[in-house]
Motif scaffolding. Structure first.
Motif, PDB file in Angstrom:
ATOM      1  N   LYS A   1       7.344  -0.833   1.764  1.00  0.00           N
ATOM      2  CA  LYS A   1       6.639   0.441   1.928  1.00  0.00           C
ATOM      3  C   LYS A   1       6.746   1.282   0.662  1.00  0.00           C
ATOM      4  O   LYS A   1       5.781   1.934   0.257  1.00  0.00           O
ATOM      5  CB  LYS A   1       7.190   1.209   3.123  1.00  0.00           C
ATOM      6  CG  LYS A   1       6.702   0.679   4.442  1.00  0.00           C
ATOM      7  CD  LYS A   1       7.198   1.501   5.598  1.00  0.00           C
ATOM      8  CE  LYS A   1       6.741   0.905   6.913  1.00  0.00           C
ATOM      9  NZ  LYS A   1       7.216   1.664   8.059  1.00  0.00           N
TER      10      LYS A   1
ATOM     11  N   GLU B   1       4.356  -0.145  -1.844  1.00  0.00           N
ATOM     12  CA  GLU B   1       2.981   0.206  -1.491  1.00  0.00           C
ATOM     13  C   GLU B   1       2.653   1.642  -1.870  1.00  0.00           C
ATOM     14  O   GLU B   1       1.567   1.921  -2.379  1.00  0.00           O
ATOM     15  CB  GLU B   1       2.749  -0.005   0.003  1.00  0.00           C
ATOM     16  CG  GLU B   1       2.659  -1.456   0.402  1.00  0.00           C
ATOM     17  CD  GLU B   1       2.533  -1.637   1.909  1.00  0.00           C
ATOM     18  OE1 GLU B   1       2.546  -0.620   2.639  1.00  0.00           O
ATOM     19  OE2 GLU B   1       2.419  -2.786   2.350  1.00  0.00           O
ATOM     20  N   THR B   2       3.575   2.560  -1.634  1.00  0.00           N
ATOM     21  CA  THR B   2       3.307   3.956  -1.986  1.00  0.00           C
ATOM     22  C   THR B   2       3.212   4.125  -3.497  1.00  0.00           C
ATOM     23  O   THR B   2       2.375   4.894  -3.976  1.00  0.00           O
ATOM     24  CB  THR B   2       4.385   4.897  -1.415  1.00  0.00           C
ATOM     25  OG1 THR B   2       5.676   4.451  -1.834  1.00  0.00           O
ATOM     26  CG2 THR B   2       4.332   4.946   0.095  1.00  0.00           C
TER      27      THR B   2
ATOM     28  N   ILE C   1       2.132   1.857  -5.619  1.00  0.00           N
ATOM     29  CA  ILE C   1       0.842   1.283  -6.018  1.00  0.00           C
ATOM     30  C   ILE C   1      -0.293   2.250  -5.658  1.00  0.00           C
ATOM     31  O   ILE C   1      -1.216   2.454  -6.447  1.00  0.00           O
ATOM     32  CB  ILE C   1       0.641  -0.099  -5.358  1.00  0.00           C
ATOM     33  CG1 ILE C   1       1.602  -1.101  -5.991  1.00  0.00           C
ATOM     34  CG2 ILE C   1      -0.789  -0.575  -5.513  1.00  0.00           C
ATOM     35  CD1 ILE C   1       1.637  -2.454  -5.290  1.00  0.00           C
ATOM     36  N   ASP C   2      -0.216   2.850  -4.471  1.00  0.00           N
ATOM     37  CA  ASP C   2      -1.247   3.793  -4.056  1.00  0.00           C
ATOM     38  C   ASP C   2      -1.285   5.014  -4.972  1.00  0.00           C
ATOM     39  O   ASP C   2      -2.363   5.515  -5.302  1.00  0.00           O
ATOM     40  CB  ASP C   2      -1.018   4.243  -2.618  1.00  0.00           C
ATOM     41  CG  ASP C   2      -1.359   3.154  -1.606  1.00  0.00           C
ATOM     42  OD1 ASP C   2      -2.084   2.214  -1.985  1.00  0.00           O
ATOM     43  OD2 ASP C   2      -0.873   3.238  -0.460  1.00  0.00           O
ATOM     44  N   LYS C   3      -0.135   5.471  -5.421  1.00  0.00           N
ATOM     45  CA  LYS C   3      -0.094   6.632  -6.325  1.00  0.00           C
ATOM     46  C   LYS C   3      -0.690   6.283  -7.683  1.00  0.00           C
ATOM     47  O   LYS C   3      -1.327   7.116  -8.317  1.00  0.00           O
ATOM     48  CB  LYS C   3       1.343   7.137  -6.485  1.00  0.00           C
ATOM     49  CG  LYS C   3       1.871   7.867  -5.273  1.00  0.00           C
ATOM     50  CD  LYS C   3       3.283   8.348  -5.494  1.00  0.00           C
ATOM     51  CE  LYS C   3       3.822   9.034  -4.250  1.00  0.00           C
ATOM     52  NZ  LYS C   3       5.220   9.448  -4.419  1.00  0.00           N
ATOM     53  N   LYS C   4      -0.473   5.066  -8.138  1.00  0.00           N
ATOM     54  CA  LYS C   4      -1.022   4.650  -9.434  1.00  0.00           C
ATOM     55  C   LYS C   4      -2.528   4.517  -9.390  1.00  0.00           C
ATOM     56  O   LYS C   4      -3.217   4.752 -10.370  1.00  0.00           O
ATOM     57  CB  LYS C   4      -0.393   3.334  -9.889  1.00  0.00           C
ATOM     58  CG  LYS C   4       1.017   3.479 -10.371  1.00  0.00           C
ATOM     59  CD  LYS C   4       1.573   2.159 -10.861  1.00  0.00           C
ATOM     60  CE  LYS C   4       3.000   2.326 -11.340  1.00  0.00           C
ATOM     61  NZ  LYS C   4       3.571   1.064 -11.814  1.00  0.00           N
ATOM     62  N   LYS C   5      -3.085   4.124  -8.234  1.00  0.00           N
ATOM     63  CA  LYS C   5      -4.528   3.961  -8.101  1.00  0.00           C
ATOM     64  C   LYS C   5      -5.248   5.308  -8.102  1.00  0.00           C
ATOM     65  O   LYS C   5      -6.384   5.393  -8.515  1.00  0.00           O
ATOM     66  CB  LYS C   5      -4.860   3.212  -6.797  1.00  0.00           C
ATOM     67  CG  LYS C   5      -4.572   1.723  -6.892  1.00  0.00           C
ATOM     68  CD  LYS C   5      -4.991   1.031  -5.624  1.00  0.00           C
ATOM     69  CE  LYS C   5      -4.724  -0.443  -5.721  1.00  0.00           C
ATOM     70  NZ  LYS C   5      -5.087  -1.167  -4.502  1.00  0.00           N
ATOM     71  N   GLU C   6      -4.579   6.341  -7.613  1.00  0.00           N
ATOM     72  CA  GLU C   6      -5.229   7.653  -7.518  1.00  0.00           C
ATOM     73  C   GLU C   6      -5.333   8.363  -8.834  1.00  0.00           C
ATOM     74  O   GLU C   6      -4.887   8.135  -9.831  1.00  0.00           O
ATOM     75  CB  GLU C   6      -4.463   8.545  -6.536  1.00  0.00           C
ATOM     76  CG  GLU C   6      -4.595   8.042  -5.104  1.00  0.00           C
ATOM     77  CD  GLU C   6      -3.755   8.895  -4.158  1.00  0.00           C
ATOM     78  OE1 GLU C   6      -3.035   9.794  -4.600  1.00  0.00           O
ATOM     79  OE2 GLU C   6      -3.829   8.647  -2.971  1.00  0.00           O
TER      80      GLU C   6
END
Length: 49
Positions: free
Chosen positions: A38, A41-42, A44-49
């Motif tokens: 988890k 995943e968080t 990776i999600d922060k890097k995509k934004e």
């Protein structure tokens, strides 16, 4: 009088260990792995934004 041998005592303790302790250790391990996934995943999600 009932006499318990060392072998029977060892087998009983071993079975109790297998039935109680090992599932607890496995559950803790999976909880730790799940928490780590988890976190990844968080990140990776922060890097995509």
């Amino acid at each position: 009088m009932f006499r318990v041998g060392v072998l029977e005592l060892t087998i009983t303790c071993g079975l109790l260990f297998l039935v109680i302790v090992i599932p607890i250790l496995v559950a803790r391990y999976y909880a730790r792995v799940d928490k780590r996934l988890k976190n990844i995943e968080t990140k990776i999600d922060k890097k995509k934004e």
